[in-house]
Design an enzyme around this catalytic site. Sequence first.
Site, PDB file in Angstrom:
ATOM      1  N   ASP A  18      18.164  11.442   3.547  1.00 51.13           N
ATOM      2  CA  ASP A  18      19.000  10.226   3.597  1.00 51.13           C
ATOM      3  C   ASP A  18      18.070   9.019   3.745  1.00 51.13           C
ATOM      4  O   ASP A  18      18.492   7.954   4.180  1.00 51.13           O
ATOM      5  CB  ASP A  18      19.961  10.343   4.797  1.00 51.13           C
ATOM      6  CG  ASP A  18      21.109   9.329   4.751  1.00 51.13           C
ATOM      7  OD1 ASP A  18      21.447   8.843   3.652  1.00 51.13           O
ATOM      8  OD2 ASP A  18      21.670   9.030   5.826  1.00 51.13           O
TER       9      ASP A  18
ATOM     10  N   LYS B 103      19.218  11.047  -1.266  1.00 49.09           N
ATOM     11  CA  LYS B 103      19.874   9.748  -1.507  1.00 49.09           C
ATOM     12  C   LYS B 103      19.019   8.893  -2.429  1.00 49.09           C
ATOM     13  O   LYS B 103      17.795   8.865  -2.304  1.00 49.09           O
ATOM     14  CB  LYS B 103      20.075   9.014  -0.186  1.00 49.09           C
ATOM     15  CG  LYS B 103      20.651   7.608  -0.378  1.00 49.09           C
ATOM     16  CD  LYS B 103      21.375   7.129   0.837  1.00 49.09           C
ATOM     17  CE  LYS B 103      20.467   6.489   1.847  1.00 49.09           C
ATOM     18  NZ  LYS B 103      21.235   6.028   3.004  1.00 49.09           N
TER      19      LYS B 103
HETATM   20  N1  SAM Z   1      20.715  10.318   8.085  1.00 45.48           N
HETATM   21  C1  SAM Z   1      20.552   9.374   9.195  1.00 45.48           C
HETATM   22  C2  SAM Z   1      21.668   9.615  10.180  1.00 45.48           C
HETATM   23  O1  SAM Z   1      22.635  10.279   9.803  1.00 45.48           O
HETATM   24  O2  SAM Z   1      21.573   9.169  11.309  1.00 45.48           O
HETATM   25  C3  SAM Z   1      20.521   7.949   8.721  1.00 45.48           C
HETATM   26  C4  SAM Z   1      19.281   7.638   7.914  1.00 45.48           C
HETATM   27  S1  SAM Z   1      19.019   5.910   7.641  1.00 45.48           S
HETATM   28  C5  SAM Z   1      20.227   5.548   6.433  1.00 45.48           C
HETATM   29  C6  SAM Z   1      17.536   5.923   6.700  1.00 45.48           C
HETATM   30  C7  SAM Z   1      16.289   6.315   7.485  1.00 45.48           C
HETATM   31  O3  SAM Z   1      15.195   6.508   6.575  1.00 45.48           O
HETATM   32  C8  SAM Z   1      15.824   5.264   8.498  1.00 45.48           C
HETATM   33  O4  SAM Z   1      15.955   5.763   9.804  1.00 45.48           O
HETATM   34  C9  SAM Z   1      14.343   5.048   8.138  1.00 45.48           C
HETATM   35  O5  SAM Z   1      13.497   4.918   9.257  1.00 45.48           O
HETATM   36  C10 SAM Z   1      14.030   6.309   7.362  1.00 45.48           C
HETATM   37  N2  SAM Z   1      12.838   6.195   6.511  1.00 45.48           N
HETATM   38  C11 SAM Z   1      12.567   5.229   5.598  1.00 45.48           C
HETATM   39  N3  SAM Z   1      11.343   5.407   5.076  1.00 45.48           N
HETATM   40  C12 SAM Z   1      10.823   6.514   5.658  1.00 45.48           C
HETATM   41  C13 SAM Z   1       9.576   7.214   5.533  1.00 45.48           C
HETATM   42  N4  SAM Z   1       8.615   6.788   4.705  1.00 45.48           N
HETATM   43  N5  SAM Z   1       9.376   8.321   6.287  1.00 45.48           N
HETATM   44  C14 SAM Z   1      10.340   8.741   7.153  1.00 45.48           C
HETATM   45  N6  SAM Z   1      11.547   8.126   7.316  1.00 45.48           N
HETATM   46  C15 SAM Z   1      11.782   7.026   6.581  1.00 45.48           C
END
Ligand code: SAM
Length: 212
Positions: free
Chosen positions: A116, A156
Amino acid sequence: MSSRRQNPYRGADARTRAAKAAGFPARSVFKLEEIDRRIGLLRAGMRVLDLGAAPGSWSLYASQRLGRGGKLVAVDLAPLTVALGPQAEVLEADAFAPETAAALATRGPFDVVLSDMAPSTSGDRFTDQTRSFDLFCRALELALGLLRPGGAFVGKIFMGGEFDAARARVRAAFDAVRVIRPEATRQHSYEIFLVGTGLRAPPAPELAEPGA
Ligand code: SAM
């Protein structure tokens, strides 16, 4: 005391309130719940990797579905805000970092890889789509290295010019590909989920390079 302090969910939509009331930090739980319901994704005892797991709704939902006999590994740049059971492990890490891939390799293989992951949005749609495509491709790359044959991938991606290329990559590796926009997706959001099921086993080396 202000009315906002009396009701911390004031202004939140019904799905956000329902998620919080059920103990989930974010409404995103309903998206995974719908995908799970539609394709029969998660079962007790499975091993699942959740990329982009913070604040933790998907990880909490998945770990409940897997039960104590399962294993969940959650990865995010940010800490999770939920307490997960003993079957879960959280890595605060960047999915792009080679050390993250190395750490995950010692924890696989997995039955399901979820992503996600989303970029911090910049306001520029093209930039956000490009970053989302990069995150999607990294998640798929990790999945292809960490899933067992027959495993499933949920990723996603923000709809944009590279969507067809993303779908083609999933189609090349899995028996079936579905495009799912869960009902809980916000009306104006352009996010969508690509779901691959039945990861094909890599061809035997002698078949991979005819005549080699
Ligand atoms: N699935 C989660 C939930 O149900 O609580 C929500 C996810 S949120 C929409 C997207 C997440 O992607 C954020 O917490 C962000 O920190 C993470 N993210 C973005 N780039 C990332 C990376 N390079 N490595 C790890 N996580 C990452």
